[in-house]
Design an enzyme around this catalytic site. Sequence first.
Site, PDB file in Angstrom:
ATOM      1  CD  GLU A   1      -8.315  -9.827  -3.295  1.00  0.00           C
ATOM      2  OE1 GLU A   1      -9.062  -9.440  -2.397  1.00  0.00           O
ATOM      3  OE2 GLU A   1      -7.129 -10.159  -3.085  1.00  0.00           O
TER       4      GLU A   1
ATOM      5  CE  LYS B   1      -3.879  -2.329   2.306  1.00  0.00           C
ATOM      6  NZ  LYS B   1      -4.753  -2.375   3.515  1.00  0.00           N
TER       7      LYS B   1
ATOM      8  CG  ASN C   1      -3.420  -2.741   6.916  1.00  0.00           C
ATOM      9  OD1 ASN C   1      -3.231  -2.304   5.783  1.00  0.00           O
ATOM     10  ND2 ASN C   1      -4.485  -3.444   7.244  1.00  0.00           N
TER      11      ASN C   1
ATOM     12  CG  HIS D   1      -5.066  -6.525  -0.291  1.00  0.00           C
ATOM     13  ND1 HIS D   1      -6.192  -6.805   0.446  1.00  0.00           N
ATOM     14  CD2 HIS D   1      -5.070  -7.404  -1.323  1.00  0.00           C
ATOM     15  CE1 HIS D   1      -6.860  -7.793  -0.139  1.00  0.00           C
ATOM     16  NE2 HIS D   1      -6.196  -8.176  -1.210  1.00  0.00           N
TER      17      HIS D   1
ATOM     18  CE1 TYR E   1      -9.912  -3.954   0.711  1.00  0.00           C
ATOM     19  CE2 TYR E   1      -9.609  -1.921  -0.525  1.00  0.00           C
ATOM     20  CZ  TYR E   1      -9.124  -2.878   0.348  1.00  0.00           C
ATOM     21  OH  TYR E   1      -7.843  -2.776   0.845  1.00  0.00           O
TER      22      TYR E   1
HETATM   23  P1  GDP Z   1      -7.367  -7.481   5.598  1.00  0.00           P
HETATM   24  O1  GDP Z   1      -7.764  -8.544   4.625  1.00  0.00           O
HETATM   25  O2  GDP Z   1      -6.553  -7.976   6.752  1.00  0.00           O
HETATM   26  O3  GDP Z   1      -6.734  -6.277   4.952  1.00  0.00           O
HETATM   27  O4  GDP Z   1      -8.717  -6.956   6.241  1.00  0.00           O
HETATM   28  P2  GDP Z   1     -10.190  -6.824   5.624  1.00  0.00           P
HETATM   29  O5  GDP Z   1     -10.282  -7.385   4.226  1.00  0.00           O
HETATM   30  O6  GDP Z   1     -11.122  -7.368   6.652  1.00  0.00           O
HETATM   31  O7  GDP Z   1     -10.355  -5.257   5.553  1.00  0.00           O
HETATM   32  C1  GDP Z   1      -9.776  -4.518   4.542  1.00  0.00           C
HETATM   33  C2  GDP Z   1      -9.476  -3.138   5.067  1.00  0.00           C
HETATM   34  O8  GDP Z   1     -10.665  -2.548   5.602  1.00  0.00           O
HETATM   35  C3  GDP Z   1      -8.473  -3.128   6.214  1.00  0.00           C
HETATM   36  O9  GDP Z   1      -7.128  -3.124   5.759  1.00  0.00           O
HETATM   37  C4  GDP Z   1      -8.872  -1.867   6.965  1.00  0.00           C
HETATM   38  O10 GDP Z   1      -8.297  -0.725   6.370  1.00  0.00           O
HETATM   39  C5  GDP Z   1     -10.387  -1.804   6.764  1.00  0.00           C
HETATM   40  N1  GDP Z   1     -11.069  -2.397   7.910  1.00  0.00           N
HETATM   41  C6  GDP Z   1     -11.364  -3.693   8.075  1.00  0.00           C
HETATM   42  N2  GDP Z   1     -11.957  -3.916   9.243  1.00  0.00           N
HETATM   43  C7  GDP Z   1     -12.068  -2.714   9.864  1.00  0.00           C
HETATM   44  C8  GDP Z   1     -12.593  -2.289  11.118  1.00  0.00           C
HETATM   45  O11 GDP Z   1     -13.079  -3.076  11.929  1.00  0.00           O
HETATM   46  N3  GDP Z   1     -12.524  -0.953  11.402  1.00  0.00           N
HETATM   47  C9  GDP Z   1     -11.957  -0.072  10.533  1.00  0.00           C
HETATM   48  N4  GDP Z   1     -11.900   1.208  10.880  1.00  0.00           N
HETATM   49  N5  GDP Z   1     -11.446  -0.432   9.340  1.00  0.00           N
HETATM   50  C10 GDP Z   1     -11.486  -1.744   8.998  1.00  0.00           C
HETATM   51 MG    MG Z   2      -9.253  -8.704   3.104  1.00  0.00          MG
END
Ligand code: GDP
Ligand code: MG
Length: 201
Positions: free
Chosen positions: A170, A14, A156, A159, A54
């Site tokens: 994806e 990212k 973070n 991805h 997404y």
């Molecule tokens: P990843 O696969 O570990 O990146 O997580 P996810 O696919 O669940 O979520 C994608 C992105 O959405 C994350 O990198 C966060 O930026 C955001 N996100 C996911 N869950 C949360 C949450 O509970 N709170 C907030 N503020 N952002 C979230």
């Molecule tokens: Mg994810």
Amino acid sequence: MAHPKTERTLVIVKPDGIQRALIGEIVKRYERLGLKLAAIKMLVPTEEMIEGHYLLDPNWKKNVGAKAIESYEKKDETPPSSDPIEVANLVVERLKKYMTSGPVIAMVWEGAHAVELVRKITGGTEPRSAGIGTIRGDFVVDSYQMADSDNRAIRNLIHASGSVPEAEMEIPHWFSPKEVINYRVPHEATLYDADIKSILG
Ligand code: GDP
Ligand code: MG
């Protein structure tokens, strides 16, 4: 069925990962495990590409919305809405802003259990609680608490596809079939050949 060594996963460094000069460190961690880089490119994503990414999984909004509501409630805070879809829409808006803020590097990594192993090395979504030794745990400090209070996406660094079906959706979103290259590297024989050939002189 295809051999497990052909499993592929999508990784995106990212914008904060590029700004922190962590490209080499991130690539090294997947490479040293024995995974093979099958595609790589640098680009500044458009908002449409990020929104599309997404929304590839029709359940993503529901799941991420529910996860976000749970994380607000755990902190005894009121979520911006009780509807997971509305909360997820907010998350998508923040992600669009974050992910289009600068160049990213998209990659495809290939090897046995690539999806699961890349997730293990990458660590949990929230850097604050990500495990020691993972990329998110070792190199960045962000938390849901800080991100939410500043109305921004969690920073973070990476991805990584969450499951094999997610990876299969994806990869074609980011790469044309010609950009993903089939080739061999010598260490695959040691990792995967059923009979290890004698290495004695
Ligand atoms: P990843 O696969 O570990 O990146 O997580 P996810 O696919 O669940 O979520 C994608 C992105 O959405 C994350 O990198 C966060 O930026 C955001 N996100 C996911 N869950 C949360 C949450 O509970 N709170 C907030 N503020 N952002 C979230
Ligand atoms: Mg994810």
